[in-house]
Scaffold this active site. Structure first.
Site, PDB file in Angstrom:
ATOM      1  N   ILE A 187      -1.461   6.291  -2.684  1.00 36.89           N
ATOM      2  CA  ILE A 187      -1.795   6.687  -4.048  1.00 36.89           C
ATOM      3  C   ILE A 187      -2.795   5.707  -4.649  1.00 36.89           C
ATOM      4  O   ILE A 187      -2.535   4.509  -4.738  1.00 36.89           O
ATOM      5  CB  ILE A 187      -0.537   6.756  -4.937  1.00 36.89           C
ATOM      6  CG1 ILE A 187       0.533   7.646  -4.276  1.00 36.89           C
ATOM      7  CG2 ILE A 187      -0.905   7.260  -6.328  1.00 36.89           C
ATOM      8  CD1 ILE A 187       0.088   9.053  -3.963  1.00 36.89           C
ATOM      9  N   LYS A 188      -3.924   6.245  -5.061  1.00 38.79           N
ATOM     10  CA  LYS A 188      -4.988   5.424  -5.642  1.00 38.79           C
ATOM     11  C   LYS A 188      -4.818   5.403  -7.164  1.00 38.79           C
ATOM     12  O   LYS A 188      -4.788   6.456  -7.810  1.00 38.79           O
ATOM     13  CB  LYS A 188      -6.344   6.018  -5.251  1.00 38.79           C
ATOM     14  CG  LYS A 188      -7.482   5.026  -5.196  1.00 38.79           C
ATOM     15  CD  LYS A 188      -8.696   5.714  -4.580  1.00 38.79           C
ATOM     16  CE  LYS A 188      -9.887   4.771  -4.519  1.00 38.79           C
ATOM     17  NZ  LYS A 188     -11.088   5.490  -4.041  1.00 38.79           N
ATOM     18  N   LEU A 189      -4.702   4.189  -7.708  1.00 40.50           N
ATOM     19  CA  LEU A 189      -4.432   4.005  -9.129  1.00 40.50           C
ATOM     20  C   LEU A 189      -5.507   3.128  -9.763  1.00 40.50           C
ATOM     21  O   LEU A 189      -6.016   2.208  -9.119  1.00 40.50           O
ATOM     22  CB  LEU A 189      -3.071   3.332  -9.326  1.00 40.50           C
ATOM     23  CG  LEU A 189      -1.853   4.071  -8.768  1.00 40.50           C
ATOM     24  CD1 LEU A 189      -0.676   3.123  -8.659  1.00 40.50           C
ATOM     25  CD2 LEU A 189      -1.508   5.255  -9.662  1.00 40.50           C
TER      26      LEU A 189
END
Length: 214
Positions: A82-84
């Site tokens: 997951i890219k945050l």
């Protein structure tokens, strides 16, 4: 050093993977938009090509929305990361996902302190953007060295993904510094393999071969 490919173009991913150069993939909303396809459809297809981490970015800017999106994305495939964004809400989401055993990639990092905060929050990966720093007349590679030193000083587990790579020199400098990963556009990957003396050598060999009696 690991090479990720920075694209959502499935054709490019397949071609780079056939060269044996792809350890993972990073995508973002801009790259997905260029593909003209549905987000989930593209991500699912990529997971069928590359057996490695696939970064998929959330759109929400607040914690609860990020967690809701991340939960759905993580269901697509075990390799989804997951890219945050590097924001206070992004850090909160990073911590929450860390506790749930979901891997994260904190992106849009431009200072060593941002990388340190992301690592402390439990990020699996941190993504400093060297090219964009170069664009504003800062030394992008300098922060890679600083992040490497800080992480080594404290034995931090987060891996450094050098992002916003514009040319082969960025890759060379990253390797010399000891960054864990470069995420590279396909066009730059192809440049890594090229040198005019290589082409000239091949041409000379072929010319000499034509002179050999058949």
């Amino acid at each position: 050093m690991k090479f990720f490919i920075d694209t959502a173009d499935v054709k490019e991913i397949r071609e780079a993977n056939e060269l044996g150069l792809v350890d993972g993939v990073t995508t973002n909303p801009s790259l997905i938009a260029k593909s003209g396809r549905r987000f989930e459809e593209v991500i699912k297809e990529i997971t069928g090509i590359v057996d490695g981490p696939i970064s998929a970015e959330v759109i929400s800017l607040e914690h609860d929305g990020m967690i809701a999106e991340a939960t759905e994305l993580a269901k697509i495939h075990p390799n989804i990361v997951i890219k945050l964004p590097m924001t206070p809400e992004g850090l909160k989401a990073t911590k929450t996902l860390y506790k749930r055993g979901i891997k994260t990639n904190v992106t849009l990092i431009f200072t060593p302190m941002q990388a340190l905060l992301a690592a402390k929050a439990g990020a699996t990966y941190v993504s400093p953007f060297v090219g964009r720093l170069d664009d504003i007349s800062q030394n992008g590679m300098a922060i890679i060295q600083e992040i490497r030193t800080i992480f080594d000083n404290y034995g931090m587990d987060a891996e450094i993904i050098v992002a916003s790579i514009r040319n082969p020199i960025h890759v060379l400098d990253s390797a010399l510094i000891g960054a864990d990963i470069c995420t590279i556009p396909y066009s730059v990957m192809l440049q890594l393999a090229k040198h005019p003396l290589t082409d000239a050598g091949i041409k000379k060999f072929l010319e000499d071969w034509e002179k050999v009696p058949k």
